[in-house]
Design an enzyme around this catalytic site. Structure first.
Site, mmCIF file in Angstrom:
data_model
loop_
_atom_site.group_PDB
_atom_site.id
_atom_site.type_symbol
_atom_site.label_atom_id
_atom_site.label_comp_id
_atom_site.label_asym_id
_atom_site.label_seq_id
_atom_site.Cartn_x
_atom_site.Cartn_y
_atom_site.Cartn_z
ATOM 1 N N GLU A 106 0.873 -1.165 0.000
ATOM 2 C CA GLU A 106 0.000 0.000 0.000
ATOM 3 C C GLU A 106 0.913 1.218 0.000
ATOM 4 O O GLU A 106 1.765 1.347 0.888
ATOM 5 C CB GLU A 106 -0.868 -0.027 1.263
ATOM 6 C CG GLU A 106 -1.986 0.963 1.236
ATOM 7 C CD GLU A 106 -2.809 0.930 2.529
ATOM 8 O OE1 GLU A 106 -3.532 1.903 2.759
ATOM 9 O OE2 GLU A 106 -2.713 -0.050 3.288
ATOM 10 N N ARG A 149 4.994 -12.687 10.160
ATOM 11 C CA ARG A 149 5.672 -11.447 9.789
ATOM 12 C C ARG A 149 6.989 -11.345 10.537
ATOM 13 O O ARG A 149 7.191 -11.963 11.576
ATOM 14 C CB ARG A 149 4.777 -10.243 10.011
ATOM 15 C CG ARG A 149 4.459 -9.928 11.453
ATOM 16 C CD ARG A 149 3.406 -8.846 11.568
ATOM 17 N NE ARG A 149 3.846 -7.564 11.067
ATOM 18 C CZ ARG A 149 3.214 -6.869 10.108
ATOM 19 N NH1 ARG A 149 2.125 -7.339 9.556
ATOM 20 N NH2 ARG A 149 3.657 -5.711 9.728
ATOM 21 N N LYS A 163 4.660 0.768 9.479
ATOM 22 C CA LYS A 163 4.720 2.032 8.747
ATOM 23 C C LYS A 163 4.161 3.183 9.566
ATOM 24 O O LYS A 163 4.667 4.294 9.522
ATOM 25 C CB LYS A 163 3.939 1.905 7.426
ATOM 26 C CG LYS A 163 4.775 1.334 6.314
ATOM 27 C CD LYS A 163 4.041 1.393 4.998
ATOM 28 C CE LYS A 163 3.052 0.268 4.879
ATOM 29 N NZ LYS A 163 2.529 0.075 3.533
HETATM 30 P P1 ATP Z 1 2.887 -2.185 8.214
HETATM 31 O O1 ATP Z 1 2.293 -3.128 9.194
HETATM 32 O O2 ATP Z 1 4.333 -1.926 8.413
HETATM 33 O O3 ATP Z 1 2.118 -0.929 8.061
HETATM 34 P P2 ATP Z 1 1.556 -3.347 6.023
HETATM 35 O O4 ATP Z 1 1.357 -4.791 6.118
HETATM 36 O O5 ATP Z 1 0.410 -2.474 6.318
HETATM 37 O O6 ATP Z 1 2.837 -2.949 6.844
HETATM 38 P P3 ATP Z 1 1.585 -3.297 3.195
HETATM 39 O O7 ATP Z 1 2.049 -2.232 2.296
HETATM 40 O O8 ATP Z 1 0.136 -3.576 3.251
HETATM 41 O O9 ATP Z 1 2.115 -2.926 4.626
HETATM 42 O O10 ATP Z 1 2.406 -4.633 2.971
HETATM 43 C C1 ATP Z 1 2.764 -5.164 1.746
HETATM 44 C C2 ATP Z 1 3.146 -6.603 1.927
HETATM 45 O O11 ATP Z 1 4.236 -6.716 2.824
HETATM 46 C C3 ATP Z 1 2.013 -7.412 2.510
HETATM 47 O O12 ATP Z 1 1.897 -8.597 1.780
HETATM 48 C C4 ATP Z 1 2.425 -7.641 3.923
HETATM 49 O O13 ATP Z 1 1.902 -8.833 4.419
HETATM 50 C C5 ATP Z 1 3.951 -7.669 3.821
HETATM 51 N N1 ATP Z 1 4.562 -7.274 5.082
HETATM 52 C C6 ATP Z 1 4.385 -6.128 5.762
HETATM 53 N N2 ATP Z 1 5.075 -6.113 6.910
HETATM 54 C C7 ATP Z 1 5.729 -7.302 6.969
HETATM 55 C C8 ATP Z 1 6.613 -7.916 7.925
HETATM 56 N N3 ATP Z 1 6.971 -7.301 9.052
HETATM 57 N N4 ATP Z 1 7.085 -9.162 7.639
HETATM 58 C C9 ATP Z 1 6.744 -9.779 6.504
HETATM 59 N N5 ATP Z 1 5.924 -9.269 5.583
HETATM 60 C C10 ATP Z 1 5.407 -8.046 5.799
HETATM 61 MG MG MG Z 2 -1.451 -2.557 5.174
#
Ligand code: ATP
Ligand code: MG
Length: 563
Positions: free
Chosen positions: A32, A257, A267
């Site tokens: 995102e 994760r 983020k």
């Molecule tokens: P955050 O929790 O940091 O805001 P998010 O999951 O909201 O991250 P996205 O942009 O939606 O961020 O994530 C893109 C991809 O990265 C998704 O498939 C998500 O599952 C993966 N992802 C995000 N954070 C992690 C993590 N700590 N370990 C592994 N994969 C991750």
């Molecule tokens: Mg997200």
């Protein structure tokens, strides 16, 4: 090798055996664009890209830009740059979820026609109230049993912008008594008169994540939709939408994760640090963002190595940050040329060395790799050593310099300290030493033993450099501990050393070059601020490997002896 994709590899192998998805493998990374990527994302990228690569499949990069209120071009640019830098290559053009808005709308209409979706007039608060709890079933909305035609008409009007924001939603008609709250008639679309960065003012309704995401995967013919564990409870919904629509149906697989000690990976929290000025920006070298790690001096290889070492698991856990540090140290130990730099200089005058003589001494560039060659170092009567390598009244096991003590200067000579010169306040300003001319190259002909070996630079040839010493951003193993994670910020995470003295060769380095400052750590010539006139270095990691120590303790193995 097998650990790096863990149980996911087993699933894909099995699917291939069963000729599921016609034996194809297609994965994606769907960020995102509402912030910069961090190392958790890197894990996801290496996993998705790695699985596609291993099975000869394809990998897509897709901006998950269904929420018009948050996305920004700056983030998209940074994401593209980071994914490329990490070395993942996506198939064709980058995708945007917003490119599928028309199809999503058609699919929603299809569900309405099947009697599987309805327009609801309840307010967002009422919807929450009606949803029930984990122990209590939800209550059906009074609008749940609207007829298909009425739903079609209302949905069309929602699309045309005839209703104010928040006044109506489209919901899937599933089961208000489901034990899984995600299945209690989840919202598919909301009214939102917000301009979108790509579709402009075309839409007044925007799809919700759960409805949009499975359709995006389906349209792109993804086979294995890898996501983090918090989506496990959403999988029944993912499957429900695709089953009802009767379209290509990827397999959603959840993995744990990445969490790292002393590190925050969210983020939202990273954004807070940037906005409130706790760091210099998203690319502050202390940030766990890809851009921060790049500036700090990490390589894509070291991040990949780290991700492969930790592997992919089904249960959440926290990885020790020292493993990450170990990975970059391990790579740079093999690759980085050695340089002598004195961070906190103390002048040494070698009294029996001729006043205006300078000689050149040979030094290996990397003892781990002879092919990296040798260089010549100037040596003269006045040199700098590290202030902490001298003690006037040393404790017992101090093997470095003190009055009367002999040590080796790396690649040079044995010197013996005669006295410490002080200013009127009692501060040591200079050491007076003598040297043994027969110990040229750092070995005395009589093989007498010296315990300490110090790095040094010739005073008149030294180049003044700036060193930025970075350390962990948080000083609590779990920065989430306590009321506010920002109270766990490490006040010592940055230290500026402006008057370091380095061997003259550093002038030839280019921004982005990595070196080992002997006995001190690995450094990178800063990509923003390094110039020949003012060389600036960031400390990537100090030399001491706490991870190797942990492993040795666990396995009972002895440290490899050094010559
Ligand atoms: P955050 O929790 O940091 O805001 P998010 O999951 O909201 O991250 P996205 O942009 O939606 O961020 O994530 C893109 C991809 O990265 C998704 O498939 C998500 O599952 C993966 N992802 C995000 N954070 C992690 C993590 N700590 N370990 C592994 N994969 C991750
Ligand atoms: Mg997200």
């Amino acid at each position: 090798m097998s650990k790096k994709f863990g149980f996911i590899k087993d699933i894909v192998v099995q699917d291939q055996k069963e000729k599921r998805f016609d034996g194809k493998v297609a994965t994606r990374f769907p960020p995102e664009p509402n912030g910069y990527l961090h190392i958790g994302h890197a894990k996801s990228i290496f996993l998705n890209y790695g699985v596609a690569e291993e099975f000869g499949g394809s990998f897509n990069l897709r901006m998950d830009d269904t929420n018009p209120e948050k996305e920004e071009e700056e983030y998209i640019r940074s994401i593209v740059k980071d994914v490329k830098w990490l070395g993942a290559r996506w198939q064709g053009d980058m995708r945007y979820a917003s490119d599928y808005f028309d199809e999503m709308y058609e699919y929603a209409v299809k569900l309405i026609k099947k009697g599987k979706a309805y327009v609801d007039d309840l307010s967002p608060e009422e919807i929450t109230r009606y949803r029930g709890t984990l122990t209590e079933a939800g209550k059906e909305s009074p609008y749940r049993n609207r007829g298909v035609d009425e739903n079609l008409e209302l949905f069309e009007k929602m699309k045309k912008g005839e209703f104010p924001d928040g006044s109506k939603v489209l919901r899937a008609k599933i089961d208000m008594a489901s034990p899984n709250l995600n299945m209690r008639d989840p919202v598919m679309y909301r009214v939102l008169s917000s301009s979108h960065h790509r579709t402009g003012d075309k839409w007044c309704i925007y799809p919700m994540y759960d409805f949009a995401h499975c359709i995006e995967d389906s349209i792109e013919k993804i086979t294995h939709s890898l996501c983090t564990l918090e989506f496990e409870d959403h999988r029944p919904l993912y499957d429900w939408f695709l089953n009802e629509l009767g379209v290509h149906h990827p397999k959603q697989i959840e993995f744990a994760r990445l969490n790292i000690s002393y590190t925050v990976l969210s983020k939202r929290r990273l954004m807070e640090l940037v906005r409130e000025g706790h760091v210099e920006g998203w690319d502050d070298p202390r940030m766990p963002t890809i851009s921060g790690m790049r500036r700090r001096g990490f390589t894509p290889e070291s991040i990949r190595d780290f991700c492969e070492k930790i592997g992919v698991a089904k249960a959440n856990s926290t990885v020790d940050v020292s493993l990450l540090e170990h990975c970059i140290r391990d790579e740079l130990n093999r690759k980085a040329p050695r340089v002598m730099a004195v961070l906190n200089p103390l002048k040494v005058v070698i009294e029996n060395y001729p006043e205006d003589k300078t000689e050149e001494l040979e030094a290996v560039n990397n003892p781990e790799d002879e092919s990296m060659g040798r260089r010549m170092l100037p040596f003269s009567r006045e040199i700098y050593i590290e202030r902490e390598d001298f003690m006037e009244n040393p404790p017992k096991k101090f093997f470095r310099l003190y009055p009367g003590k002999e040590v080796r200067l790396k690649h040079a000579y044995y010197i013996t300290c005669k006295e410490a010169v002080k200013d009127e306040k009692g501060n040591i300003v200079e050491l007076r030493c003598s040297y043994d001319p027969s110990s040229r190259g750092g070995w005395a002909p009589d093989n007498r033993k010296v315990r300490g070996t110090l790095h040094w630079v010739s005073a008149k040839d030294a180049v003044k450099v700036e060193a930025r010493l970075y350390d962990r951003l948080f000083d609590k193993e779990d920065p989430q501990e306590g009321e506010d994670f920002k109270e766990n910020l490490n006040p010592e995470s940055f230290k500026l050393m402006k008057n370091c003295m380095a061997e003259p060769g550093v002038k030839e380095l280019k921004p982005g070059d990595r070196v080992q400052f002997l006995r001190k750590g690995y450094y990178i010539a800063d990509t923003k601020d390094f110039t020949e006139e003012k060389p600036v270095f960031n400390r990537i990691v100090p030399l001491k490997d706490t991870w190797a120590k942990i492993v040795r303790r666990k396995t009972g193995k002895k440290k490899e002896s050094k010559k």
